[in-house]
Scaffold this active site. Structure first.
Site, short mmCIF file in Angstrom:
data_model
loop_
_atom_site.label_atom_id
_atom_site.label_comp_id
_atom_site.label_asym_id
_atom_site.label_seq_id
_atom_site.Cartn_x
_atom_site.Cartn_y
_atom_site.Cartn_z
N ARG A 53 9.71 -11.82 12.45
CA ARG A 53 10.04 -10.39 12.53
C ARG A 53 11.47 -10.13 12.04
O ARG A 53 11.81 -9.00 11.70
CB ARG A 53 9.81 -9.85 13.94
CG ARG A 53 10.11 -8.37 14.08
CD ARG A 53 9.36 -7.63 15.19
NE ARG A 53 9.16 -8.38 16.41
CZ ARG A 53 10.10 -8.68 17.31
NH1 ARG A 53 11.34 -8.28 17.13
NH2 ARG A 53 9.80 -9.37 18.39
N TYR A 105 9.37 14.76 -0.80
CA TYR A 105 8.16 14.09 -0.34
C TYR A 105 7.76 14.66 1.03
O TYR A 105 8.55 14.62 1.98
CB TYR A 105 8.39 12.58 -0.26
CG TYR A 105 7.20 11.87 0.29
CD1 TYR A 105 6.04 11.73 -0.48
CD2 TYR A 105 7.19 11.36 1.57
CE1 TYR A 105 4.92 11.10 0.03
CE2 TYR A 105 6.07 10.73 2.08
CZ TYR A 105 4.95 10.61 1.31
OH TYR A 105 3.83 10.00 1.81
N ASP A 178 16.38 8.86 -2.45
CA ASP A 178 15.01 8.36 -2.63
C ASP A 178 14.81 8.18 -4.13
O ASP A 178 14.68 9.14 -4.88
CB ASP A 178 14.01 9.38 -2.06
CG ASP A 178 12.55 8.92 -2.22
OD1 ASP A 178 12.28 8.07 -3.08
OD2 ASP A 178 11.69 9.45 -1.49
N LYS A 203 4.90 2.33 -4.68
CA LYS A 203 4.71 3.05 -5.95
C LYS A 203 5.12 2.18 -7.14
O LYS A 203 4.53 1.14 -7.34
CB LYS A 203 5.47 4.37 -5.88
CG LYS A 203 5.30 5.14 -4.55
CD LYS A 203 3.87 5.62 -4.34
CE LYS A 203 3.61 6.14 -2.92
NZ LYS A 203 4.50 7.19 -2.45
C1 LIG Z 1 4.98 7.66 -1.18
C2 LIG Z 1 6.36 8.18 -1.03
C3 LIG Z 1 7.06 8.01 0.16
C4 LIG Z 1 6.44 7.35 1.39
O1 LIG Z 1 6.20 5.98 1.19
P1 LIG Z 1 4.96 5.17 1.81
O2 LIG Z 1 5.06 3.84 1.15
O3 LIG Z 1 3.70 5.92 1.50
O4 LIG Z 1 5.16 5.09 3.29
C5 LIG Z 1 8.36 8.49 0.22
N1 LIG Z 1 8.95 9.08 -0.85
C6 LIG Z 1 8.29 9.25 -2.02
C7 LIG Z 1 8.96 9.93 -3.15
C8 LIG Z 1 6.97 8.81 -2.15
O5 LIG Z 1 6.31 9.01 -3.29
#
Ligand SMILES: *Cc1c(COP(=O)(O)O)cnc(C)c1O
Length: 382
Positions: A53, A105, A178, A203
């Protein structure tokens, strides 16, 4: 072999971080599945590992790649983007204040609204492309985090990261970016002054729609970074070794995938820019996008594979288009090698402020002529 500091992140990730097993000569890092690590005769740990962990050699190798990609001082993996997102805000005390984009998001904003309500934390939602709006929203001495999304879902609003970092720092706040969509292929926010970079590694970083993962990379190993490590350790939002290994493999091809998607997206956007069945194509690479000038300066290697189409007609018409395409798959998520199309307002639900005629596209690595022909036939048929 060259030193890690001398080669580019592009070369570093291609070779999985110059991995070489000194015993066997294997050039691919292994999946280490052990959850626990034995002590020696002196009852000391021989390596940096104690329990899964906290840390594991497979996460460490993947984190090395992330750290190089974003040119940070440290990187941490999480079990999903949202687990990483929550860990950042878990460091705030009640009474703190956050500035975040009005358009971002959707899941992230839902989390912010939740902690604002439950923990007496202030939340100001602003237009992130308007620097004076960010400045006016900041409450010096109270605002701890300014969060921006580069570019922001699903209209792809652009924020000038260097200017936002100056504004945040002047008020004693930290800037978190982000960078899921732009990726370090086009933008390295830490080099522009941001303090923490966030990724939904689900992604583009992984790129094959088969792993959920999140990542944070820091510019400095400061107190907040230590606390984020503690949150991961205590809340346990760590991903499994197999997922870490798949992510590691995915990151090796990040540059070719992202560059290819950007080039295809640019051609696709140009083709549909003045289409009679489309009101607007929202893509930062187009001169018509309000953020184009900043994007041109800030995104140094393409504008990503993400765009939105505002189609002529309403929600039902847009949804019909999304199910009439044959190559574009009607599914949420983004950044995979296959192209996806989604009616964003439906996915976000009843509180969504996304235009009802907006279709979000994630351009993959298929042939551009096939993608254009597919969209043409869908627009024609509906
Ligand atoms: C998908 C996404 C998230 C969240 O991430 P997860 O891996 O689905 O938990 C946050 N910010 C953006 C821009 C995203 O496309």
């Amino acid at each position: 072999m060259s030193n890690e500091d001398e080669i580019s992140p592009k070369s570093f990730v291609a070779s999985a971080g110059h991995y070489m097993d000194t015993f066997t000569g294997a050039i691919v890092p292994p999946v280490q599945t052990s959850t626990t690590f034995a002590r020696n005769a002196a009852y000391e740990l021989p390596g940096d590992f104690s329990y899964g962990r906290d840390q594991n050699p497979t996460y460490v190798q993947a984190e090395k790649l992330l750290q190089q990609l974003e040119q940070g001082a440290g990187a941490r993996l999480f079990s999903s983007g949202m687990a990483a997102f929550a860990a950042v805000f878990e460091t705030l005390n009640s009474g703190a204040h956050i500035v975040a984009p009005k358009i971002m998001y959707h899941g992230g904003q839902s989390w912010l609204r939740r902690i604002a309500k439950r923990r007496n934390i202030g939340l100001s939602l602003v237009d992130q492309s308007d620097l004076s709006a960010i400045k006016n929203a900041i409450q010096p001495g109270k605002t701890e985090i300014v969060w921006i999304e580069n570019p922001a879902n699903p209209t792809w609003d652009i924020c000038d990261i260097a200017a936002a970092a100056d504004i945040a720092h002047a008020a004693g706040a930290c800037l978190c970016v982000d960078n899921t969509v732009a990726t370090p292929v086009t933008t390295q926010p830490l080099l522009l002054g941001a303090d923490i970079v966030f990724h939904s590694a689900t992604k583009y970083l992984n790129g094959h729609s088969d792993v959920l993962a999140g990542a944070l990379v820091t510019r400095e190993c400061d107190g907040r970074w230590e606390e984020i490590g503690e949150v991961r350790h205590l809340c346990g939002g760590i991903l499994g070794s197999f997922e870490a290994w798949l992510l590691l493999r995915g990151m090796r091809t990040l540059f070719v995938r992202h560059e290819h998607a950007s080039n295809t997206a640019m051609m696709f956007a140009r083709h549909f820019e003045h289409h009679p069945k489309i009101d607007a194509v929202l893509y930062p690479g187009l001169e018509s996008h309000p953020g184009h000038d900043v994007a041109k300066r800030q995104m140094t290697n393409g504008f990503s594979g993400m765009m939105s189409l505002l189609v002529k007609g309403g929600a039902e018409h847009a949804k019909k288009i999304a199910t009439t395409t044959r190559l574009f798959i009607p599914a949420t998520s983004l950044g995979g090698v296959e192209s996806l199309i989604e009616h964003r307002a439906t996915v976000e639900g009843p509180d969504s402020i996304v235009p009802k005629n907006l279709l979000r596209l994630s351009i993959g690595i298929e042939a551009v002529e096939d993608l254009i022909a597919d969209m043409e036939q869908a627009l024609e048929a509906v």
